[in-house]
Design a protein around this motif. Structure first.
Motif: not given
Length: 319
Positions: A199-209
């Motif tokens: 998730l940190l590598r591929k979906h950085k834009d949603v990690i804040r949720y």
């Protein structure tokens, strides 16, 4: 000082999920006067917030929650499958709209979440409920994504991330624990950490949720990466017994009057750079040590990558 209460008013549920961590027991209801007494006594020393789960919270009568909300508790966050609430919202309206109250729904991809009629709680129904609560409350609601051995391939994680991207709402990934039926679909811990790394590598834009990752990035503590969990969390089970956390309460191990000291997986752990993040959950250490499906070396490798990524982000954020 803040203390977080995990309150389980009942062990009964209108769903029959294959991953459920609650053990099959006789019907239990946590006495509300006993609960309020605990809250009021703790309030002299602590600022108290709570999450209500179970069992299904909305099996209990609303008068129960009127008394709870009238106590010295600061906040009450319901974690529910939301079916009973959806079917009878007008009955529960005064509880849900109370200023102390917030609401969350449990959901994950796959066919493991079923109601008592053996109907799968699908992604379509999840979105239907989200739209319903947006209409009633003015916003989408928090959701808990239960991660099991059957819904954790990377295609499903991509789909989970897309759901977060669409809703833009806070959520939490919660891997199954070895308790109740959850033991049958327990996800090895190196796999759960591998998914965090993905998730940190591929979906950085949603990690804040996504909890617990977003808190770690901001140098905040969040279960299961909280070093202070034994002093900041108390689990109150439906039978009235108290434990250090909900996972311990599910298994009926380590009540508050028992020793629950931190241990290490192996000798090298004491000097490991990932120690602060890795060794912060007693249940995780216990399962890693005892479960033959868990490979400690694989776990250590994934945790090392995860820890380095978290530290790099923190350093960039500080600059």
């Amino acid at each position: 000082m803040r203390k977080f209460l995990i309150i389980k008013p009942t062990n009964q549920c209108n769903f029959d999920c294959s991953f459920c961590s609650s053990k099959n027991e006789e019907k239990q209801l946590l006495d509300i006067d006993y609960l309020v007494g605990i809250i009021n006594s703790l309030s002299d020393k602590y600022s108290l917030d709570s999450v209500i789960n179970g069992g299904e919270p909305f099996i209990v009568d609303k008068e129960y929650y009127r008394k709870l909300l009238d106590s010295k508790i600061n906040s009450v966050s319901f974690q529910s499958n939301c079916e009973l609430l959806y079917e009878n919202f007008d009955y529960w309206k005064e509880i849900i709209l109370h200023p102390k109250t917030s609401l969350g729904i449990s959901f994950q991809l796959g066919n493991q979440r079923k109601n008592s009629k053996d109907e799968v709680f699908t992604k379509e129904k999840f979105f239907k409920y989200q739209e319903f609560f947006k209409e009633k409350l003015g916003h989408y609601i928090f959701f808990l994504y239960v991660m099991t051995s059957d819904n954790s391939n990377l295609d499903q994680i991509d789909e989970f991330a897309e759901i977060v991207r669409k809703l833009k709402v806070d959520c939490r990934i919660s891997p199954t624990v070895k308790s109740g039926k959850g033991s049958n679909c327990y996800i090895p811990q190196y796999r759960s950490i591998k998914i965090y790394n993905y998730l940190l590598r591929k979906h950085k834009d949603v990690i804040r949720y996504i909890s617990p990752i977003k808190e770690l990035l901001l140098n905040k503590e969040k279960c299961p990466f909280s070093l202070n969990c034994r002093s900041s969390i108390t689990d109150i089970e439906a039978d009235g017994k108290l434990y250090f956390c909900g996972a311990m309460g599910d298994r009926k191990i380590f009540s508050l009057d028992e020793d629950c000291s931190m241990t290490y997986l192996k000798k090298e752990c004491e000097n490991c750079n990932a120690l602060q993040i890795c060794h912060s959950c007693y249940i995780r250490i216990k399962d890693l040590s005892e479960d033959e499906k868990d490979d400690i070396d694989l776990y250590c490798g994934q945790m090392s990558v995860f820890s380095d990524t978290i530290k790099e982000f923190r350093e960039r954020n500080e600059k």
